[in-house]
Write a protein that holds these residues in place. Sequence first.
Motif, PDB file in Angstrom:
ATOM      1  N   VAL A  85       0.988  -1.049  -0.147  1.00 53.70           N
ATOM      2  CA  VAL A  85       0.010   0.481   0.348  1.00 53.70           C
ATOM      3  C   VAL A  85       0.842   1.101  -0.094  1.00 53.70           C
ATOM      4  N   PRO A  86       1.914   1.855   0.540  1.00 56.79           N
ATOM      5  CA  PRO A  86       2.794   2.711   0.543  1.00 56.79           C
ATOM      6  C   PRO A  86       3.485   3.359  -0.815  1.00 56.79           C
ATOM      7  N   GLU A  87       3.184   2.156  -1.885  1.00 55.29           N
ATOM      8  CA  GLU A  87       3.178   2.672  -3.414  1.00 55.29           C
ATOM      9  C   GLU A  87       2.760   2.677  -4.409  1.00 55.29           C
ATOM     10  N   VAL A  88       0.806   2.696  -3.685  1.00 60.33           N
ATOM     11  CA  VAL A  88       0.520   2.816  -5.020  1.00 60.33           C
ATOM     12  C   VAL A  88      -0.628   3.944  -4.396  1.00 60.33           C
ATOM     13  N   ASP A  89      -0.973   4.682  -5.582  1.00 61.95           N
ATOM     14  CA  ASP A  89      -2.600   5.427  -5.484  1.00 61.95           C
ATOM     15  C   ASP A  89      -3.898   5.162  -4.837  1.00 61.95           C
ATOM     16  N   ASN A  90      -3.863   3.776  -5.183  1.00 62.01           N
ATOM     17  CA  ASN A  90      -5.856   3.488  -5.197  1.00 62.01           C
ATOM     18  C   ASN A  90      -5.792   2.050  -3.699  1.00 62.01           C
ATOM     19  N   ILE A  91      -6.398   2.046  -2.855  1.00 66.04           N
ATOM     20  CA  ILE A  91      -6.453   1.003  -1.975  1.00 66.04           C
ATOM     21  C   ILE A  91      -7.828   0.974  -2.374  1.00 66.04           C
ATOM     22  N   VAL A  92      -8.250  -0.310  -2.593  1.00 65.29           N
ATOM     23  CA  VAL A  92     -10.187  -1.020  -3.589  1.00 65.29           C
ATOM     24  C   VAL A  92     -10.261  -2.248  -2.694  1.00 65.29           C
ATOM     25  N   VAL A  93     -11.286  -1.935  -1.777  1.00 68.41           N
ATOM     26  CA  VAL A  93     -12.360  -3.223  -1.506  1.00 68.41           C
ATOM     27  C   VAL A  93     -13.256  -3.735  -1.655  1.00 68.41           C
ATOM     28  N   THR A  94     -12.975  -4.909  -2.683  1.00 67.21           N
ATOM     29  CA  THR A  94     -14.340  -5.311  -3.100  1.00 67.21           C
ATOM     30  C   THR A  94     -15.260  -6.138  -2.651  1.00 67.21           C
ATOM     31  N   GLY A  95     -16.064  -6.939  -3.598  1.00 64.76           N
ATOM     32  CA  GLY A  95     -17.049  -8.390  -2.697  1.00 64.76           C
ATOM     33  C   GLY A  95     -18.421  -8.319  -3.273  1.00 64.76           C
ATOM     34  N   HIS A  96     -18.538  -9.392  -3.969  1.00 64.98           N
ATOM     35  CA  HIS A  96     -20.087  -9.541  -4.135  1.00 64.98           C
ATOM     36  C   HIS A  96     -20.572 -10.691  -2.591  1.00 64.98           C
ATOM     37  N   SER A  97     -22.530  -9.862  -2.534  1.00 64.05           N
ATOM     38  CA  SER A  97     -23.166 -10.905  -1.557  1.00 64.05           C
ATOM     39  C   SER A  97     -21.794 -10.897   0.270  1.00 64.05           C
ATOM     40  N   LEU A  98     -21.890 -12.225   0.426  1.00 59.71           N
ATOM     41  CA  LEU A  98     -21.095 -12.577   1.433  1.00 59.71           C
ATOM     42  C   LEU A  98     -20.013 -11.287   1.082  1.00 59.71           C
ATOM     43  N   GLY A  99     -19.179 -11.884   0.365  1.00 62.12           N
ATOM     44  CA  GLY A  99     -17.605 -10.942  -0.438  1.00 62.12           C
ATOM     45  C   GLY A  99     -17.823  -9.602   0.166  1.00 62.12           C
ATOM     46  N   GLY A 100     -19.048  -9.099  -0.105  1.00 60.47           N
ATOM     47  CA  GLY A 100     -19.151  -6.854   0.206  1.00 60.47           C
ATOM     48  C   GLY A 100     -19.335  -6.837   1.440  1.00 60.47           C
ATOM     49  N   ALA A 101     -19.896  -7.883   2.128  1.00 60.12           N
ATOM     50  CA  ALA A 101     -20.202  -8.010   3.787  1.00 60.12           C
ATOM     51  C   ALA A 101     -18.718  -8.060   4.031  1.00 60.12           C
ATOM     52  N   ILE A 102     -17.782  -9.048   3.619  1.00 58.72           N
ATOM     53  CA  ILE A 102     -16.617  -8.582   4.548  1.00 58.72           C
ATOM     54  C   ILE A 102     -15.525  -7.959   4.048  1.00 58.72           C
ATOM     55  N   ALA A 103     -16.038  -7.707   2.695  1.00 59.98           N
ATOM     56  CA  ALA A 103     -14.999  -5.920   2.468  1.00 59.98           C
ATOM     57  C   ALA A 103     -15.993  -5.391   3.514  1.00 59.98           C
ATOM     58  N   THR A 104     -16.459  -4.528   3.369  1.00 56.18           N
ATOM     59  CA  THR A 104     -17.468  -3.370   4.040  1.00 56.18           C
ATOM     60  C   THR A 104     -16.316  -3.149   5.784  1.00 56.18           C
ATOM     61  N   LEU A 105     -16.434  -4.196   6.068  1.00 53.80           N
ATOM     62  CA  LEU A 105     -16.011  -4.557   7.197  1.00 53.80           C
ATOM     63  C   LEU A 105     -14.806  -4.756   7.658  1.00 53.80           C
ATOM     64  N   PHE A 106     -13.727  -5.210   6.386  1.00 55.07           N
ATOM     65  CA  PHE A 106     -12.321  -5.343   7.019  1.00 55.07           C
ATOM     66  C   PHE A 106     -11.825  -4.186   6.238  1.00 55.07           C
ATOM     67  N   ALA A 107     -12.337  -2.937   5.196  1.00 53.85           N
ATOM     68  CA  ALA A 107     -12.255  -2.095   5.022  1.00 53.85           C
ATOM     69  C   ALA A 107     -12.061  -1.194   5.985  1.00 53.85           C
TER      70      ALA A 107
ATOM     71  N   LYS B 288     -11.656  -1.943   9.314  1.00 52.96           N
ATOM     72  CA  LYS B 288     -10.615  -2.146  10.273  1.00 52.96           C
ATOM     73  C   LYS B 288      -9.059  -1.660   9.652  1.00 52.96           C
ATOM     74  N   LEU B 289      -8.979  -1.787   8.451  1.00 52.77           N
ATOM     75  CA  LEU B 289      -8.074  -1.854   7.583  1.00 52.77           C
ATOM     76  C   LEU B 289      -7.654   0.370   7.909  1.00 52.77           C
ATOM     77  N   ALA B 290      -8.654   1.286   7.705  1.00 51.33           N
ATOM     78  CA  ALA B 290      -8.951   2.061   8.041  1.00 51.33           C
ATOM     79  C   ALA B 290      -8.731   2.357   9.386  1.00 51.33           C
ATOM     80  N   LEU B 291      -8.898   1.841  10.630  1.00 52.25           N
ATOM     81  CA  LEU B 291      -8.765   2.261  11.807  1.00 52.25           C
ATOM     82  C   LEU B 291      -7.691   1.553  12.108  1.00 52.25           C
ATOM     83  N   LYS B 292      -6.358   0.575  11.384  1.00 49.18           N
ATOM     84  CA  LYS B 292      -5.335   0.183  11.757  1.00 49.18           C
ATOM     85  C   LYS B 292      -4.199   1.643  11.030  1.00 49.18           C
ATOM     86  N   TRP B 293      -4.627   1.978  10.286  1.00 54.20           N
ATOM     87  CA  TRP B 293      -3.596   2.752   9.354  1.00 54.20           C
ATOM     88  C   TRP B 293      -4.698   4.250   9.124  1.00 54.20           C
ATOM     89  N   PRO B 294      -4.788   5.124   9.741  1.00 53.80           N
ATOM     90  CA  PRO B 294      -5.447   6.323   9.265  1.00 53.80           C
ATOM     91  C   PRO B 294      -5.261   6.396   8.261  1.00 53.80           C
TER      92      PRO B 294
END
Length: 272
Positions: free
Chosen positions: A124-146, A148-154
Amino acid sequence: MSDVDNWIELAKLSLASYGSPINQTKLSFLNAAFTTQNIVHGSLGRGFCRVMSNDKTVIVLFRGTRERIDWTLSNFRCFPVPLRSTTSDRPLVHSGFQAALYYQDKTTGSPAISSLFTRLENLVPEVDNIVVTGHSLGGAIATLFAVKLALKWPNLRSRLKVVTFGAPAVGLMGFKQLVDGLHFPITRIIHANDGVPFTPPLFYQHVGEEYWLSERGLVIDAGWTHRFPLAISAPFSMKPDHDMARYVAALHAYAGRAIPESIAKRIARKRS
């Protein structure tokens, strides 16, 4: 590229996540093919998340429900539990969705979420975009993970975005309030009368901005109270409209593009 162009590329990724393996060099985002791919495992050692990257973007792609056991381990465990976080604010979230992030990754022996953080740390330090995505159950987990990611690395929040397809809600009102305060964009795409975004039915709140795509066009933040009467008036379409191939087809149609022949054939096979 327009937002819809980006959604089409992410929709193709979400569709591809149901198969194995994925040739990442044939998939792209922002017109750049991916050069790397790592698989993170979840329940029973099955790959449920892929981290794909190129010089511009890192994609964290969560697979949706593929097998019956996904219902038992994740979808049906809908009682709320506190968000697992080092912050003092621990709102209630869906137990099964959160548990999916803490199953053991068979490659590293660590919880899946720890493996994801480790894999992302150098990317992530080397890129311009960080995208978390998924469908159905994957979309729910994607939201939750994002979250947690935002809280860990503001410091990542300005480069972070979430795009989900047909995702259920993840948490209660306190979770929505927490997410609103993190200030990174969450786009929830819903196709026609897809029934999954109406779940779980009680107390859970959706987050982000809703884009409802149907033959009526694209409506922003219509809300479930507007969509639900239309969905129950056509109940036989609630399950078919959840199919990821139909999301891909609907996005192509909305963008004025020809629907890929492989997608059209896939939809036709499921109708027969």
